[in-house]
Design a protein around this motif. Structure first.
Motif, PDB file in Angstrom:
ATOM      1  N   THR A   1     -47.985  63.253   3.043  1.00  0.00           N
ATOM      2  CA  THR A   1     -48.244  62.624   1.520  1.00  0.00           C
ATOM      3  C   THR A   1     -46.585  61.827   0.951  1.00  0.00           C
ATOM      4  OG1 THR A   1     -48.512  64.680   0.110  1.00  0.00           O
ATOM      5  CG2 THR A   1     -50.615  63.478   0.583  1.00  0.00           C
ATOM      6  N   ILE A   2     -46.525  60.848   0.435  1.00  0.00           N
ATOM      7  CA  ILE A   2     -45.914  61.027  -0.549  1.00  0.00           C
ATOM      8  C   ILE A   2     -45.841  60.791  -2.194  1.00  0.00           C
ATOM      9  CG2 ILE A   2     -43.323  59.130  -1.383  1.00  0.00           C
ATOM     10  CD1 ILE A   2     -43.319  58.515   1.954  1.00  0.00           C
ATOM     11  N   THR A   3     -45.263  61.500  -3.304  1.00  0.00           N
ATOM     12  CA  THR A   3     -45.869  60.940  -4.609  1.00  0.00           C
ATOM     13  C   THR A   3     -44.355  60.239  -4.768  1.00  0.00           C
ATOM     14  OG1 THR A   3     -45.004  62.955  -5.028  1.00  0.00           O
ATOM     15  CG2 THR A   3     -47.216  62.996  -5.030  1.00  0.00           C
ATOM     16  N   MET A   4     -44.310  59.723  -5.997  1.00  0.00           N
ATOM     17  CA  MET A   4     -43.523  58.652  -6.954  1.00  0.00           C
ATOM     18  C   MET A   4     -44.007  58.801  -8.646  1.00  0.00           C
ATOM     19  SD  MET A   4     -42.280  55.680  -4.823  1.00  0.00           S
ATOM     20  CE  MET A   4     -41.745  55.828  -4.054  1.00  0.00           C
ATOM     21  N   ASP A   5     -42.975  59.996  -8.812  1.00  0.00           N
ATOM     22  CA  ASP A   5     -43.371  60.919 -10.159  1.00  0.00           C
ATOM     23  C   ASP A   5     -44.671  60.734 -10.641  1.00  0.00           C
ATOM     24  OD1 ASP A   5     -40.251  59.881 -11.516  1.00  0.00           O
ATOM     25  OD2 ASP A   5     -41.073  57.962 -12.367  1.00  0.00           O
ATOM     26  N   GLY A   6     -44.853  61.501  -9.447  1.00  0.00           N
ATOM     27  CA  GLY A   6     -46.681  62.449  -9.362  1.00  0.00           C
ATOM     28  C   GLY A   6     -48.054  61.578  -9.256  1.00  0.00           C
ATOM     29  N   LEU A   7     -47.297  59.932  -8.712  1.00  0.00           N
ATOM     30  CA  LEU A   7     -48.453  59.259  -7.850  1.00  0.00           C
ATOM     31  C   LEU A   7     -48.593  58.910  -6.731  1.00  0.00           C
ATOM     32  CD1 LEU A   7     -48.383  56.787 -10.980  1.00  0.00           C
ATOM     33  CD2 LEU A   7     -49.927  57.965 -11.177  1.00  0.00           C
ATOM     34  N   ASN A   8     -49.276  59.081  -5.896  1.00  0.00           N
ATOM     35  CA  ASN A   8     -49.791  59.295  -4.647  1.00  0.00           C
ATOM     36  C   ASN A   8     -49.435  57.689  -4.063  1.00  0.00           C
ATOM     37  OD1 ASN A   8     -50.853  58.465  -2.032  1.00  0.00           O
ATOM     38  ND2 ASN A   8     -50.879  60.517  -1.980  1.00  0.00           N
ATOM     39  N   ILE A   9     -48.532  57.267  -3.299  1.00  0.00           N
ATOM     40  CA  ILE A   9     -48.376  56.250  -3.020  1.00  0.00           C
ATOM     41  C   ILE A   9     -49.270  55.540  -2.310  1.00  0.00           C
ATOM     42  CG2 ILE A   9     -45.751  55.999  -3.106  1.00  0.00           C
ATOM     43  CD1 ILE A   9     -45.528  55.608   0.236  1.00  0.00           C
ATOM     44  N   ASN A  10     -50.338  55.773  -2.148  1.00  0.00           N
ATOM     45  CA  ASN A  10     -51.907  55.399  -1.378  1.00  0.00           C
ATOM     46  C   ASN A  10     -52.874  54.848  -2.372  1.00  0.00           C
ATOM     47  OD1 ASN A  10     -50.613  55.018   1.408  1.00  0.00           O
ATOM     48  ND2 ASN A  10     -51.623  57.208   2.326  1.00  0.00           N
ATOM     49  N   GLU A  11     -53.111  55.720  -3.319  1.00  0.00           N
ATOM     50  CA  GLU A  11     -53.541  55.604  -4.811  1.00  0.00           C
ATOM     51  C   GLU A  11     -53.506  54.910  -5.615  1.00  0.00           C
ATOM     52  OE1 GLU A  11     -54.877  59.475  -5.033  1.00  0.00           O
ATOM     53  OE2 GLU A  11     -55.000  60.300  -3.267  1.00  0.00           O
ATOM     54  N   HIS A  12     -52.186  54.858  -5.584  1.00  0.00           N
ATOM     55  CA  HIS A  12     -51.352  53.784  -7.011  1.00  0.00           C
ATOM     56  C   HIS A  12     -50.295  52.675  -5.880  1.00  0.00           C
ATOM     57  CE1 HIS A  12     -52.364  57.957  -8.768  1.00  0.00           C
ATOM     58  NE2 HIS A  12     -52.822  56.733 -10.115  1.00  0.00           N
ATOM     59  N   ARG A  13     -50.849  52.156  -4.617  1.00  0.00           N
ATOM     60  CA  ARG A  13     -49.890  50.966  -4.145  1.00  0.00           C
ATOM     61  C   ARG A  13     -49.295  49.816  -4.969  1.00  0.00           C
ATOM     62  NH1 ARG A  13     -49.843  51.856   1.108  1.00  0.00           N
ATOM     63  NH2 ARG A  13     -49.355  49.928   2.165  1.00  0.00           N
ATOM     64  N   HIS A  14     -50.746  49.445  -5.736  1.00  0.00           N
ATOM     65  CA  HIS A  14     -50.392  48.277  -6.817  1.00  0.00           C
ATOM     66  C   HIS A  14     -48.773  48.593  -8.169  1.00  0.00           C
ATOM     67  CE1 HIS A  14     -50.664  44.075  -7.358  1.00  0.00           C
ATOM     68  NE2 HIS A  14     -50.584  44.250  -8.740  1.00  0.00           N
ATOM     69  N   LYS A  15     -49.035  49.697  -8.352  1.00  0.00           N
ATOM     70  CA  LYS A  15     -48.334  49.866  -9.368  1.00  0.00           C
ATOM     71  C   LYS A  15     -46.728  50.099  -8.693  1.00  0.00           C
ATOM     72  CE  LYS A  15     -47.855  52.741 -13.618  1.00  0.00           C
ATOM     73  NZ  LYS A  15     -47.868  53.594 -13.853  1.00  0.00           N
ATOM     74  N   ILE A  16     -46.900  51.440  -8.258  1.00  0.00           N
ATOM     75  CA  ILE A  16     -45.940  51.623  -7.298  1.00  0.00           C
ATOM     76  C   ILE A  16     -44.791  50.994  -6.737  1.00  0.00           C
ATOM     77  CG2 ILE A  16     -45.030  52.735  -5.350  1.00  0.00           C
ATOM     78  CD1 ILE A  16     -46.308  55.083  -6.968  1.00  0.00           C
ATOM     79  N   ARG A  17     -45.523  49.785  -6.422  1.00  0.00           N
ATOM     80  CA  ARG A  17     -44.861  48.382  -5.278  1.00  0.00           C
ATOM     81  C   ARG A  17     -44.229  47.604  -6.244  1.00  0.00           C
ATOM     82  NH1 ARG A  17     -48.019  45.200  -0.738  1.00  0.00           N
ATOM     83  NH2 ARG A  17     -47.918  47.183   0.759  1.00  0.00           N
ATOM     84  N   SER A  18     -44.790  47.660  -7.675  1.00  0.00           N
ATOM     85  CA  SER A  18     -44.022  47.003  -9.158  1.00  0.00           C
ATOM     86  C   SER A  18     -42.892  47.803  -9.378  1.00  0.00           C
ATOM     87  CB  SER A  18     -45.232  46.323 -10.118  1.00  0.00           C
ATOM     88  OG  SER A  18     -45.139  47.609 -10.489  1.00  0.00           O
ATOM     89  N   GLN A  19     -42.479  49.021  -8.662  1.00  0.00           N
ATOM     90  CA  GLN A  19     -41.370  49.762  -8.797  1.00  0.00           C
ATOM     91  C   GLN A  19     -40.415  49.217  -8.451  1.00  0.00           C
ATOM     92  OE1 GLN A  19     -43.155  53.169 -10.570  1.00  0.00           O
ATOM     93  NE2 GLN A  19     -44.464  52.704 -12.263  1.00  0.00           N
ATOM     94  N   ILE A  20     -40.277  49.188  -6.619  1.00  0.00           N
ATOM     95  CA  ILE A  20     -39.422  49.481  -5.852  1.00  0.00           C
ATOM     96  C   ILE A  20     -39.186  47.642  -5.478  1.00  0.00           C
ATOM     97  CG2 ILE A  20     -40.000  49.707  -3.452  1.00  0.00           C
ATOM     98  CD1 ILE A  20     -42.035  51.400  -3.475  1.00  0.00           C
ATOM     99  N   GLY A  21     -38.059  47.718  -5.984  1.00  0.00           N
ATOM    100  CA  GLY A  21     -37.414  46.650  -4.847  1.00  0.00           C
ATOM    101  C   GLY A  21     -36.873  47.130  -3.266  1.00  0.00           C
ATOM    102  N   TYR A  22     -36.835  46.322  -2.708  1.00  0.00           N
ATOM    103  CA  TYR A  22     -36.539  46.727  -1.139  1.00  0.00           C
ATOM    104  C   TYR A  22     -35.764  45.682  -0.598  1.00  0.00           C
ATOM    105  CZ  TYR A  22     -38.377  47.517   3.876  1.00  0.00           C
ATOM    106  OH  TYR A  22     -37.749  46.761   5.224  1.00  0.00           O
ATOM    107  N   LEU A  23     -34.860  45.776   0.400  1.00  0.00           N
ATOM    108  CA  LEU A  23     -33.841  44.607   1.056  1.00  0.00           C
ATOM    109  C   LEU A  23     -34.031  45.699   2.752  1.00  0.00           C
ATOM    110  CD1 LEU A  23     -31.890  42.747   1.955  1.00  0.00           C
ATOM    111  CD2 LEU A  23     -29.474  44.018   0.606  1.00  0.00           C
ATOM    112  N   PRO A  24     -34.746  44.494   3.366  1.00  0.00           N
ATOM    113  CA  PRO A  24     -34.627  45.375   4.816  1.00  0.00           C
ATOM    114  C   PRO A  24     -33.729  44.716   5.248  1.00  0.00           C
ATOM    115  CG  PRO A  24     -35.954  43.637   4.000  1.00  0.00           C
ATOM    116  CD  PRO A  24     -35.482  43.174   3.028  1.00  0.00           C
ATOM    117  N   GLN A  25     -33.796  45.316   6.759  1.00  0.00           N
ATOM    118  CA  GLN A  25     -32.418  45.413   7.719  1.00  0.00           C
ATOM    119  C   GLN A  25     -32.846  43.761   7.553  1.00  0.00           C
ATOM    120  OE1 GLN A  25     -32.763  48.094  10.708  1.00  0.00           O
ATOM    121  NE2 GLN A  25     -30.922  47.125  11.439  1.00  0.00           N
TER     122      GLN A  25
END
Ligand code: ADP
Length: 296
Positions: free
Chosen positions: A58-82
């Motif tokens: 499991t992964i939690t971000m600020d207490g939220l499980n990333i699988n259960e709150h995918r949408h909300k988590i995504r809006s808080q992440i910026g990603y620069l892939p290789q």
């Protein structure tokens, strides 16, 4: 952002276990994930940004499980892939404007302001009219960071950001990241380049074959090699003998002899003196002594 990762594993459909029971806590600031090619860094990053699912754990971000709150988590992440690429027809500013339309609800004027603000922050304001895919490697990487920052993320995940950059661009890129990390953004940076970590990250983990080989501060990792870095002046014959038995990390010709630095648990030569360890020494020590991987 407070990130807790527990028991994380990833087995690909072909049976390859890329991540094995990883447990980590990542707090705000800049976190470095160090490891050789194939260690599992990209797999880990892709799971973290929810573009790929873990097999277990499991992964939690600020207490939220990333699988259960995918949408909300995504809006808080910026990603620069290789392997980030740009559309061929868009200018630098147009590309950012496009990214802003996709991930923010800013109106025209605000969007323009945000785009220019970010271009300035990454030092690209004067090339804003240039086609994005015609920018230099370092500029593209900086535009990639601006793109990842467009939605004001709480977490910025950057995969191998400095690979292929010349030293000047590498330093510039690190400085931009340090600057961002002062602004309440957690930054996770993966790299196989030791210098990326030592100069910027307060916390780090070292990954090898999908497992965490070390976690803590860069200084903590350096402490593990203290007492095992030696410096000695050798003639040709002695140098060849030492080279065949130990990991030689630096060699400088000096007055007909060789000034050599060696990683060794025990004193490698009667004249050898302890040298000050750095993160590169610690990396070689870990890979060779703890993990049995031959580097030099
Ligand atoms: P790194 O980013 O540290 O180089 P990766 O996460 O890319 O490591 O890869 C870790 C291991 O998993 C490598 O052995 C790689 O070949 C394997 N791997 C990566 N992606 C896949 C995939 N989609 N299917 C099967 N194996 C993969």
């Amino acid at each position: 952002m407070d990130i807790k990762i527990s028991g994380l594993s990833k087995v690909y459909p072909n049976g390859h276990a890329a991540i094995k029971n990883v447990n980590l806590e990542i707090e705000s600031g800049m976190f470095g994930l160090l490891g050789p090619n194939g260690a599992g860094k990209s797999s880990f990053m892709r799971i973290l940004v929810t573009v790929q699912k873990a097999t277990s754990g499991t992964i939690t971000m600020d207490g939220l499980n990333i699988n259960e709150h995918r949408h909300k988590i995504r809006s808080q992440i910026g990603y620069l892939p290789q392997d980030f690429t740009f559309f061929s027809k868009l200018k630098a500013w147009e590309f950012l404007d496009y990214a802003a339309r996709l991930s923010t609800s800013l109106k025209n004027k605000e969007r323009q302001t945000r785009v220019n603000e970010l271009l300035e922050q990454v030092g690209l304001l004067d090339v804003r009219e240039r086609l994005a895919n015609k920018l230099s490697g370092g500029m593209k990487r900086r535009l990639g960071i601006a793109q990842a920052m467009i939605g004001n993320p709480k977490l910025l995940v950057i995969d191998e950001p400095t690979t292929g950059l010349d030293p000047e661009e590498r330093i510039r890129f690190r400085n931009i990241l340090s600057d961002l990390s002062q602004r309440d953004v957690t930054i996770i940076l993966s790299t196989h380049i030791v210098g990326d970590i030592s100069s910027t990250c307060h916390n780090m983990a070292m990954l090898n074959k999908g497992e965490v080989a070390f976690k803590g501060s860069p200084e903590g990792m350096i402490e593990q090699v203290r007492g095992h870095v030696w410096q000695v002046m050798l003639d040709d014959e002695e140098f060849n003998s030492i080279k065949s038995r130990y990991s030689v990390v630096s060699t400088i010709p000096a007055a007909g002899k060789w000034e050599v630095q060696v990683i060794a648990k025990d004193k490698p030569h009667q004249d050898a003196l302890h040298a000050n360890p750095n993160l590169e020494h610690a990396y070689v020590y870990f890979m060779e002594n703890e993990l049995g991987v031959s580097l030099v």
